[in-house]
Design an enzyme around this catalytic site. Structure first.
Site, PDB file in Angstrom:
ATOM      1  N   TRP A 141     -42.263 -13.531 -89.514  1.00  9.36           N
ATOM      2  CA  TRP A 141     -41.585 -12.270 -89.189  1.00  9.36           C
ATOM      3  C   TRP A 141     -42.211 -11.186 -90.051  1.00  9.36           C
ATOM      4  O   TRP A 141     -42.609 -11.457 -91.195  1.00  9.36           O
ATOM      5  CB  TRP A 141     -40.083 -12.405 -89.474  1.00  9.36           C
ATOM      6  CG  TRP A 141     -39.441 -13.496 -88.685  1.00  9.36           C
ATOM      7  CD1 TRP A 141     -39.093 -14.736 -89.139  1.00  9.36           C
ATOM      8  CD2 TRP A 141     -39.084 -13.475 -87.295  1.00  9.36           C
ATOM      9  NE1 TRP A 141     -38.548 -15.479 -88.126  1.00  9.36           N
ATOM     10  CE2 TRP A 141     -38.531 -14.725 -86.980  1.00  9.36           C
ATOM     11  CE3 TRP A 141     -39.182 -12.517 -86.292  1.00  9.36           C
ATOM     12  CZ2 TRP A 141     -38.067 -15.052 -85.697  1.00  9.36           C
ATOM     13  CZ3 TRP A 141     -38.723 -12.828 -85.018  1.00  9.36           C
ATOM     14  CH2 TRP A 141     -38.170 -14.082 -84.734  1.00  9.36           C
ATOM     15  N   HIS A 193     -31.280  -8.005 -80.454  1.00  7.97           N
ATOM     16  CA  HIS A 193     -32.636  -7.556 -80.840  1.00  7.97           C
ATOM     17  C   HIS A 193     -33.278  -6.705 -79.730  1.00  7.97           C
ATOM     18  O   HIS A 193     -34.484  -6.765 -79.520  1.00  7.97           O
ATOM     19  CB  HIS A 193     -33.544  -8.762 -81.138  1.00  7.97           C
ATOM     20  CG  HIS A 193     -33.207  -9.446 -82.440  1.00  7.97           C
ATOM     21  ND1 HIS A 193     -33.622  -8.970 -83.654  1.00  7.97           N
ATOM     22  CD2 HIS A 193     -32.493 -10.571 -82.698  1.00  7.97           C
ATOM     23  CE1 HIS A 193     -33.184  -9.771 -84.621  1.00  7.97           C
ATOM     24  NE2 HIS A 193     -32.489 -10.750 -84.071  1.00  7.97           N
ATOM     25  N   ASP A 231     -38.505  -6.274 -80.034  1.00  8.46           N
ATOM     26  CA  ASP A 231     -37.380  -6.366 -80.973  1.00  8.46           C
ATOM     27  C   ASP A 231     -36.762  -4.982 -81.099  1.00  8.46           C
ATOM     28  O   ASP A 231     -37.168  -4.051 -80.373  1.00  8.46           O
ATOM     29  CB  ASP A 231     -37.846  -6.927 -82.329  1.00  8.46           C
ATOM     30  CG  ASP A 231     -36.774  -7.803 -82.964  1.00  8.46           C
ATOM     31  OD1 ASP A 231     -35.658  -7.295 -83.181  1.00  8.46           O
ATOM     32  OD2 ASP A 231     -37.030  -8.987 -83.218  1.00  8.46           O
ATOM     33  N   ASP A 260     -42.085 -15.666 -93.757  1.00  6.31           N
ATOM     34  CA  ASP A 260     -41.738 -14.344 -94.286  1.00  6.31           C
ATOM     35  C   ASP A 260     -40.895 -14.451 -95.559  1.00  6.31           C
ATOM     36  O   ASP A 260     -40.683 -13.444 -96.229  1.00  6.31           O
ATOM     37  CB  ASP A 260     -40.969 -13.523 -93.237  1.00  6.31           C
ATOM     38  CG  ASP A 260     -39.679 -14.205 -92.799  1.00  6.31           C
ATOM     39  OD1 ASP A 260     -39.692 -15.443 -92.612  1.00  6.31           O
ATOM     40  OD2 ASP A 260     -38.661 -13.500 -92.651  1.00  6.31           O
ATOM     41  N   GLU A 285     -40.981  -7.866 -90.845  1.00  4.19           N
ATOM     42  CA  GLU A 285     -40.236  -6.694 -91.331  1.00  4.19           C
ATOM     43  C   GLU A 285     -40.904  -6.118 -92.578  1.00  4.19           C
ATOM     44  O   GLU A 285     -41.043  -4.923 -92.736  1.00  4.19           O
ATOM     45  CB  GLU A 285     -38.795  -7.068 -91.704  1.00  4.19           C
ATOM     46  CG  GLU A 285     -37.883  -7.346 -90.545  1.00  4.19           C
ATOM     47  CD  GLU A 285     -37.785  -8.833 -90.240  1.00  4.19           C
ATOM     48  OE1 GLU A 285     -38.796  -9.552 -90.408  1.00  4.19           O
ATOM     49  OE2 GLU A 285     -36.689  -9.279 -89.827  1.00  4.19           O
ATOM     50  N   GLU A 343     -29.257 -14.223 -82.906  1.00  5.10           N
ATOM     51  CA  GLU A 343     -28.587 -13.196 -83.719  1.00  5.10           C
ATOM     52  C   GLU A 343     -28.023 -12.046 -82.881  1.00  5.10           C
ATOM     53  O   GLU A 343     -28.217 -10.871 -83.206  1.00  5.10           O
ATOM     54  CB  GLU A 343     -29.585 -12.631 -84.743  1.00  5.10           C
ATOM     55  CG  GLU A 343     -30.056 -13.675 -85.721  1.00  5.10           C
ATOM     56  CD  GLU A 343     -31.051 -13.136 -86.732  1.00  5.10           C
ATOM     57  OE1 GLU A 343     -30.946 -13.517 -87.897  1.00  5.10           O
ATOM     58  OE2 GLU A 343     -31.949 -12.367 -86.362  1.00  5.10           O
ATOM     59  N   TYR A 389     -40.370 -20.830 -92.574  1.00  7.34           N
ATOM     60  CA  TYR A 389     -40.371 -19.368 -92.429  1.00  7.34           C
ATOM     61  C   TYR A 389     -41.352 -18.744 -93.421  1.00  7.34           C
ATOM     62  O   TYR A 389     -41.130 -18.745 -94.629  1.00  7.34           O
ATOM     63  CB  TYR A 389     -38.948 -18.818 -92.592  1.00  7.34           C
ATOM     64  CG  TYR A 389     -38.255 -18.686 -91.239  1.00  7.34           C
ATOM     65  CD1 TYR A 389     -38.476 -19.623 -90.243  1.00  7.34           C
ATOM     66  CD2 TYR A 389     -37.418 -17.612 -90.955  1.00  7.34           C
ATOM     67  CE1 TYR A 389     -37.885 -19.501 -88.991  1.00  7.34           C
ATOM     68  CE2 TYR A 389     -36.805 -17.480 -89.706  1.00  7.34           C
ATOM     69  CZ  TYR A 389     -37.060 -18.429 -88.733  1.00  7.34           C
ATOM     70  OH  TYR A 389     -36.476 -18.310 -87.486  1.00  7.34           O
TER      71      TYR A 389
HETATM   72  C1  ACM Z   1     -34.644 -15.837 -86.115  1.00  3.71           C
HETATM   73  O1  ACM Z   1     -35.159 -16.046 -87.220  1.00  3.71           O
HETATM   74  N1  ACM Z   1     -33.756 -14.856 -85.965  1.00  3.71           N
HETATM   75  C2  ACM Z   1     -34.963 -16.675 -84.968  1.00  3.71           C
END
Ligand code: ACM
Length: 633
Positions: free
Chosen positions: A488, A276, A202, A444, A490, A351, A442
């Protein structure tokens, strides 16, 4: 009369066993409680009717797991009269078609336990279920407790609803060691997940050694260390050390892949492109369309999410008009394909900001030459080239649902994350799909109110995860390979915070992906979740208890005034509140209907109780915040 009494007692006993002791996540296809219990004793034996390396490995897994908490020794061998735990792998001609490759039949008798399966993976899942039948202390990291290691007698038939039961682990934003990735695998298989989607690259890091492109890890794996709020970090200074990060050598990757295989998990690598890609570009700026010197992002603002098209502040993309880029990508994919012995490579595709592409002369030329109408078609051109490269290495391509933009040809598998829309569209075009809508899966995203949870851009509460249904109306179920929960990282730095985000929501998704739809029931899932919390405590694992916290639904009423609905996700929980700035307990007013705000009140304080005991957090909610959420000026 005696007979009736006996039958009623037996029924009660059976009910008792099922209601109080059997709390299996994900819920099996069928469970028939039987009378009595099986008790595990020291020096127990595990017998295999047709021993092979895989079933022996499963037996060793079970013995090791049991020995930690019980201190019991065990022996392996053929099934004998006194064998306590019996594995039976069905021979080719007597396979049970109903339970398939991953299913099993688990029978707990008073004197033994039998697990029958067609394949070793079925034995493994039978073992996971059996472990959940043992007392919760089986999760303890130390032995020595004075426990009777009994499991209720039961007949279980079980097999998964979906072949693809995925968990995605982003090791790019924050690096997690090889040992931590193995721990992630250990934890996911307890809930019968079987795909590890490994997000390896990423903007913030490139984590996989590529021998033909050494700068990917020499440069791309390192950034400046930051602590605080993601995307609000200060940019690194020119002379700041870039020593935070790490990568996996190819030997590490092989070790993890083998470890996963030993636990019946396939690993799916993701190399995220063409967006990314700042770590790639920082290592090899010649793949960019915008000449310059680049650095791996350290968590400082990179994309302006508030603007249409989400423009990037720095060009973090690979240029689709750059032939050198395809040359490098070919090298990367060739090495990746050799390291992962499975069908799929994930190319990301999500994205991708196009603001730099719009100003790029080479891309303008490419558009003319290839008759590409707009930037989506430019992206689609890149996706087609990617699929060719991936197929040339004998693999199938997976991409996030953005790969549909500009038209999707070929056989790519679409992973739908912006809701279910992309998955539905792809399935209508005949593509296979994996559903992982951010609105439900998700991990996160925050699990409770934004006032109390770490800052992220949206919320997915436990009940929303449980509502996930991978097969939407009108979609051919055969095209839905399954679903996935995505972690994710972050904002996830520590293992404790990782576990907090993963549990209990990953259990909800696991049940969706494994259990028959008709077996899913929110109230019983919550009851089981609470039992598993006790197991997590003994395993010293972290989990979120936000399901006990009060939820707020402020709105503007007919008179334009603030009206506040309060709720809990779980039944049988009372909410107590105050507007007077003192801290409420269960002797304060109990919430029963929507609240109006007394004149001059500044804060609504709420707390939740069950059976006279505080169970949820106290939340101090500013009235101004509620007005803002209700759209009242
Ligand atoms: C993503 O959550 N950008 C796949």
């Amino acid at each position: 009369m005696k007979k009736i009494f006996f039958s009623i007692s037996l029924l009660f006993l059976l009910w008792n066993a099922s209601a109080q002791e059997v709390a299996i996540i994900p819920q099996p296809v069928s469970i028939h409680p039987q009378a009595g219990t099986f008790t595990l004793k020291n020096n127990f034996s595990v017998g295999m009717s047709s021993p092979n390396a895989d079933s022996r490995r499963v037996a060793e897994y079970l013995s090791k797991k049991i020995s930690i908490a019980t201190g019991f020794a065990s022996e392996f061998g053929k099934v004998k009269k006194e064998t306590a735990i019996r594995f039976h792998l069905s021979a080719a001609k007597s396979k049970n078609a109903e339970i398939g490759k991953e299913g099993y039949l688990l029978n707990v008798y008073q004197d033994s336990v039998s697990i029958i399966a067609n394949e070793p993976s079925g034995l493994f899942y039978g073992v996971q279920t059996f472990l959940q039948l043992l007392p919760k202390e089986i999760e303890s990291k130390k032995s020595g407790s004075n426990i009777s290691w009994s499991a209720p007698c039961v007949e279980i038939k079980d097999y998964p609803r979906f072949a693809w039961r995925g968990l995605m682990f982003d090791v790019a934003r924050h690096f997690f060691t090889k040992e931590q990735v193995k721990q992630f695998i250990d934890e996911m298989v307890r809930y019968k997940y079987n795909r590890l989607h490994w997000h390896l690259t990423d903007d913030e890091g490139w984590r996989i050694e590529i021998k033909s492109l050494p700068k990917l890890t020499q440069v791309g794996a390192w950034r400046a260390e930051r602590v605080g709020r993601w995307a609000e970090f200060s940019p690194p200074t020119a002379d700041e050390p870039r020593t935070y990060g790490g990568f996996y050598t190819q030997d590490d990757i092989r070790e993890v892949v083998q470890y996963a295989k030993d636990h019946f998990v396939e690993v799916v690598p993701e190399i995220d492109m063409p967006g990314h890609s700042l770590a790639f570009v920082a290592a090899y700026p010649e793949i960019s369309g915008t000449p310059g010197k680049y650095e791996v992002n350290s968590g400082e603002k990179l994309i302006d999410w508030s603007l249409p098209g989400h423009p990037a502040l720095v060009d973090n993309t690979i240029s689709p008009a750059n032939e050198k880029a395809y040359e490098y990508i070919d090298k990367v994919i060739a090495e990746v394909a050799k390291l992962f012995p499975y069908d799929y490579i994930h190319m990301g595709g999500d994205e991708c900001s196009k603001n730099f592409w719009e100003k790029n002369e080479a891309i303008a030329q490419l558009m003319k030459k290839e008759k590409l109408k707009d930037m989506n078609e430019v992206q689609s051109y890149f996706v087609r080239r990617m699929e060719k490269i991936i197929q040339s290495k004998g693999k199938k391509m997976i991409g996030w649902d953005e790969i549909l933009e500009g038209g999707l040809t070929g056989n790519a598998i679409v992973m739908s994350w912006r809701g279910m829309k992309g998955g539905i569209e792809a399935a209508h075009l005949g593509h296979q799909v994996i559903m992982s809508p951010s609105t439900n899966t998700y991990l996160d995203l925050r699990q409770g109110d934004q006032l109390t949870e770490p800052p992220v851009y949206a919320t997915v509460r436990l009940n929303q995860s449980y509502q996930f249904e991978p097969v939407p109306d009108g979609v051919d179920p055969k095209l839905v390979l399954g679903g996935q929960a995505n972690l994710w990282t972050e904002r996830i730095i520590s293992w404790r915070s990782l576990q907090y985000m993963v549990y209990p929501r990953s259990w909800a998704v696991a049940e969706t992906l494994w259990s028959p739809k008709e077996n899913r029931n929110w109230d019983s899932f919550v009851a089981k979740t609470e039992k598993h919390f006790e197991r997590m405590d003994l395993a010293e694992m972290k989990y979120a208890t936000t399901l006990y916290d009060c939820g707020f639904s402020p709105k503007k009423n007919d008179k334009g005034e603030l009206q506040i609905d309060l709720s809990t996700e779980v039944k049988g929980i009372d909410i107590y509140f105050t507007f007077d700035e003192t801290n409420p307990d269960n002797f304060y007013p109990k919430y029963s209907s929507p609240l109006s705000v007394p004149k001059d009140a500044v804060t609504l304080k709420v707390v939740t109780y069950r059976n006279g005991k505080q169970i949820g957090k106290q939340i101090n909610m500013p009235i101004e915040e509620l007005k803002k959420r209700a759209g009242i000026k």
